[in-house]
Design an enzyme around this catalytic site. Structure first.
Site, PDB file in Angstrom:
ATOM      1  N   ASP A 282       1.044  -1.330  -0.004  1.00  0.00           N
ATOM      2  CA  ASP A 282      -0.081   0.103  -0.056  1.00  0.00           C
ATOM      3  C   ASP A 282       0.841   1.237   0.078  1.00  0.00           C
ATOM      4  OD1 ASP A 282      -1.821  -2.042   0.412  1.00  0.00           O
ATOM      5  OD2 ASP A 282      -2.873  -1.243   1.942  1.00  0.00           O
TER       6      ASP A 282
ATOM      7  N   ASN B 173      -4.832 -12.290   8.510  1.00  0.00           N
ATOM      8  CA  ASN B 173      -4.992 -10.702   9.138  1.00  0.00           C
ATOM      9  C   ASN B 173      -6.507 -10.445   9.341  1.00  0.00           C
ATOM     10  OD1 ASN B 173      -4.381  -7.921   9.592  1.00  0.00           O
ATOM     11  ND2 ASN B 173      -5.049  -7.359   7.243  1.00  0.00           N
TER      12      ASN B 173
ATOM     13  N   ASP C  61     -11.467  -4.505   7.809  1.00  0.00           N
ATOM     14  CA  ASP C  61     -11.066  -3.182   7.722  1.00  0.00           C
ATOM     15  C   ASP C  61     -11.727  -1.921   6.755  1.00  0.00           C
ATOM     16  OD1 ASP C  61      -9.340  -3.963   6.198  1.00  0.00           O
ATOM     17  OD2 ASP C  61      -7.500  -3.201   7.372  1.00  0.00           O
TER      18      ASP C  61
HETATM   19  C1  GDL Z   1      -4.328  -4.805   2.283  1.00  0.00           C
HETATM   20  C2  GDL Z   1      -3.347  -4.159   3.299  1.00  0.00           C
HETATM   21  C3  GDL Z   1      -3.762  -4.815   4.618  1.00  0.00           C
HETATM   22  C4  GDL Z   1      -5.395  -4.590   4.951  1.00  0.00           C
HETATM   23  C5  GDL Z   1      -6.001  -5.368   4.021  1.00  0.00           C
HETATM   24  C6  GDL Z   1      -7.457  -5.405   3.923  1.00  0.00           C
HETATM   25  C7  GDL Z   1      -2.127  -6.319   2.856  1.00  0.00           C
HETATM   26  C8  GDL Z   1      -0.752  -6.869   2.502  1.00  0.00           C
HETATM   27  N1  GDL Z   1      -2.259  -5.050   3.179  1.00  0.00           N
HETATM   28  O1  GDL Z   1      -4.361  -4.313   0.991  1.00  0.00           O
HETATM   29  O2  GDL Z   1      -3.215  -4.072   5.681  1.00  0.00           O
HETATM   30  O3  GDL Z   1      -5.668  -4.835   6.349  1.00  0.00           O
HETATM   31  O4  GDL Z   1      -5.769  -4.983   2.675  1.00  0.00           O
HETATM   32  O5  GDL Z   1      -8.162  -4.283   3.813  1.00  0.00           O
HETATM   33  O6  GDL Z   1      -3.082  -7.009   2.675  1.00  0.00           O
END
Ligand code: GDL
Length: 691
Positions: free
Chosen positions: A130, A268, A240
């Site tokens: 990003d 994540n 998010d």
């Molecule tokens: C992304 C961002 C991450 C974010 C996710 C979902 C990566 C490597 N980077 O692109 O920080 O939380 O999307 O919105 O995934």
């Protein structure tokens, strides 16, 4: 100083599994992270990647060293991870403003990571996700590409830190969708693959940022470009990007065959810590599902294709454990267990109403009975997970509810016009009502659950779904002829919950087709379509599609729009689109903001009042190979929005009776209704929509 080459002598490295705290928004607290380590250890996961996007010193102020207070906290956290056998990987994201070619910048990065190393951390990560791809003049001078700049700084830092056993690199092109032109031909990814030292592992989110599925073939492809198997940074449970969603479905659509082809998987997950129980628990189940270590599932459902991992079973396991957790009172804000309640002094963290000291009030014979909370059930949690399932999929009960509502809506008008709703309609309406009631009951039992930490994390979402379901329920009652007029969902003066979504909702509703994709009606598709403005060079192709579609219909009497499709009448400005797939042009949509001259051209008599309400004309054709109706719908939406901007009050289309496909299409759109027009040739139907 570097300690060279230790990567070569190592034992086969263990599969990296665990969690990346890598989302935007409020980072987790130190207590939550420590709780995470306990859970990871218990469930057999081994890694935590510290990468909270909005932590100042992780990204924006990456050069700044930690203060003594911050240091104390990080030291405690790293030591807690160690205690629970979790590999704490410290990530830093310098990409917002680093100048790769400036030695002071490299020194600042080393200084920061040296500080964290002194806190007891031995695993590191450099993230370049990003960020802008454009290099500053100094870097352009020093490096032949952005990839070369990243490779150089990463290798330097990796060696400076003594080639740590775990060192992760997140590329800027971290998913297939970002690679130009393709994964195999991406010069960025090829440079990274060739240039990064072999002990450095590379993070990858799959085909997209949030990947619906990750296939074995796609991993084999990227592995060959990266010259090493990736560590998946899985955004399947990340939320998010949408404040109305939380993801409580199982880890899914990653075949367990991948385990032997990957270096690891880190999820994540949701920004809210506590609801991540399901995300992390099911990932842990998946990680155990190897052909060597796992049990082959002999009772596999017909739908399931993975012999070693069943998302449904993993979900049940997770929800069963989660249910226990909801009963726990051992967190701030929860009610006191009865024995403790007598002794406990009031605390700041306790909500007022639980601060009752030793009051064990017993109601008298004529008094209100005490409120008794019904316990939460496994079925409640299953329903909760179904309502907040996965990014591209609703859970089975949610799907069933949408299906029923759709059926009740589509089958109500015809039936009601005659003898009131049919028996089938009424019984299905009742079933729908029961499903809505189950959501309300689930909400009540959740709100009464002793564990307030989980509840508070979930609260906004369950409130939102309860209201959403409540509106649908009222609407069905109204279709069935029940409910007071004041319940009218389309009330002229609704309460704010009758027009939900705030300003962002308003923007969405203003965009063509509400600017959204309903998962229920448009599950993810594999074909990729492109809608672009028509240009004069497209005329021949549009004519070809027109002729091809005409072959299937009678050509007489002519339609007003025929001249438009045949290229004899030019479309109005901003009112022409073409649709393309990977074969070529496969459809078009054209409009005239003022259709009168075109009608006069074929001597079609149209009453003045029709032109007053519907002055504009649209026509759309899509070849039969496009089975998905959504591209056509989007084209109509965009045309209507342009027509509306021209000041027109309405638009109409003409169709032949025999054109069942387009008739069905316009009927399903919902906004177009048949217009009564005197003197219309017999086999022509006109449908119109106000704007
Ligand atoms: C992304 C961002 C991450 C974010 C996710 C979902 C990566 C490597 N980077 O692109 O920080 O939380 O999307 O919105 O995934």
């Amino acid at each position: 100083m570097s300690t060279p080459g230790s990567a070569n002598k190592r034992e086969p490295r263990r599969f990296i599994s665990g969690v990346v705290e890598g989302f935007y928004g409020r980072p987790w607290t130190m207590e939550q992270r420590t709780e995470l380590f306990k859970r990871e250890e218990k469930w057999g996961l081994n890694t935590y990647l510290y990468a909270p996007k909005d932590d100042y010193k992780h990204r924006m102020y990456w050069r700044d060293l930690y203060s003594p207070e911050e240091a104390e906290q990080l030291i405690a956290l790293i030591s807690a991870a160690k205690q629970h056998n979790i590999d704490f990987v410290y990530a830093i994201s310098p990409g917002l403003d680093v100048t790769f070619s400036n030695p002071n910048e490299v020194a600042a990065l080393k200084r920061k990571l040296d500080q964290v190393k002194e806190f007891g951390c031995s695993s590191f990560s450099l993230l370049f996700d990003d960020i802008e791809r454009e290099m500053c003049p100094a870097d352009k001078e020093a490096f032949s590409s952005f990839a070369h700049a990243q490779v150089a700084i990463t290798n330097t830092v990796y060696q400076h830190l003594g080639e740590p056993e775990t060192f992760l690199f997140c590329p800027t092109d971290y998913c297939a969708a970002f690679c130009t032109p393709t994964v195999t031909q991406s010069s960025y990814l090829n440079t990274v693959g060739e240039g990064l030292l072999p002990g450095i592992d590379i993070l990858w989110t799959g085909p997209k940022v949030v990947s619906n599925k990750i296939s074995v073939e796609s991993i084999e492809e990227v592995t060959s470009v990266m010259r090493r198997p990736p560590v998946i940074w899985d955004n399947i449970h990340a939320n998010d990007y949408d404040p109305q969603r939380i993801l409580l479905g199982p880890f899914k659509d990653r075949p367990s065959e991948l385990i032997s082809k990957l270096r690891g998987v880190l999820t994540n997950p949701n920004c809210e810590f506590y609801p991540n129980f399901v995300a992390i628990h099911t990932l842990a189940t998946w990680c155990k599902a190897t052909a060597e270590g796992g049990q082959r599932d002999v009772e596999m459902d017909a739908e399931e294709q993975d012999p070693y991992y069943s998302p449904q079973k993993a979900l049940t396991l997770a929800l069963t454990d989660w249910l226990q957790e909801f009963q726990s009172t051992a967190q701030p804000g929860g009610p006191c267990p009865p024995a403790a309640r007598l002794k406990k002094e009031s605390s700041d963290e306790e909500p007022m109403q639980t601060d009752m000291g030793e009051s064990s009030y017993v109601p008298g014979p004529g008094d209100n009975p005490l409120y008794t909370a019904e316990p939460l059930t496994l079925e409640d949690l299953r329903l909760l997970s179904d309502l907040f399932y996965l990014p591209y999929e609703h859970g089975p009960t949610a799907r069933a509810m949408l299906q029923e509502l759709d059926w009740l809506k589509n089958n109500s008008a015809a039936a009601a016009a005659e003898t009131g709703q049919t028996q089938e309609w009424c019984s299905r309406a009742q079933q729908f009502d029961d499903m809505c009631e189950a959501v309300v009951q689930m909400f009540n039992r959740l709100s009464n659950a002793p564990n307030r930490s989980i509840l508070y994390d979930l609260y906004n979402y369950i409130c939102d779904i309860k209201s959403g379901v409540g509106l649908a329920r009222t609407y069905v009652k109204r279709l069935g002829g029940q409910g007071r007029p004041s319940f009218n969902v389309m009330n002229d003066d609704p309460e704010p919950w009758g027009f939900r979504g705030g300003l962002s909702g308003e923007f969405q509703r203003m965009l063509p087709c509400h600017g959204n994709r309903d998962l229920f009606k448009h599950p993810p598709m594999t074909a990729v379509y492109c809608i672009r403005p028509y240009c004069p060079a497209d005329k021949v192709e549009v004519q070809r599609i027109f002729r091809e579609m005409q072959k299937q219909q009678m050509a007489q009497p002519p339609l007003i729009c025929d001249g438009l499709s045949a290229g004899e009448i030019p479309p109005s400005p901003q009112c022409a689109l073409v649709l393309e797939d990977d074969i070529g042009m496969c459809g078009y949509a054209l409009a005239l903001t003022d259709a009168k001259p075109a009608a006069a051209k074929i001597q079609r008599a149209v009453s003045g009042s029709v032109f007053e309400d519907f002055p504009s004309l649209i026509t759309i054709q899509v070849l039969a190979r496009v089975t998905d109706p959504s591209p056509a719908r989007r084209m109509v939406g965009q045309l209507l929005s342009s027509i509306r901007s021209s000041g027109s009050r309405g638009a109409f289309c003409e169709l032949r009776h025999s054109d069942r496909r387009m008739l069905h299409f316009y009927t399903k759109l919902g906004s177009f209704t048949p217009l009564k027009m005197a003197g219309l040739p017999q086999d022509i139907i006109t449908m119109g929509t106000g704007l």
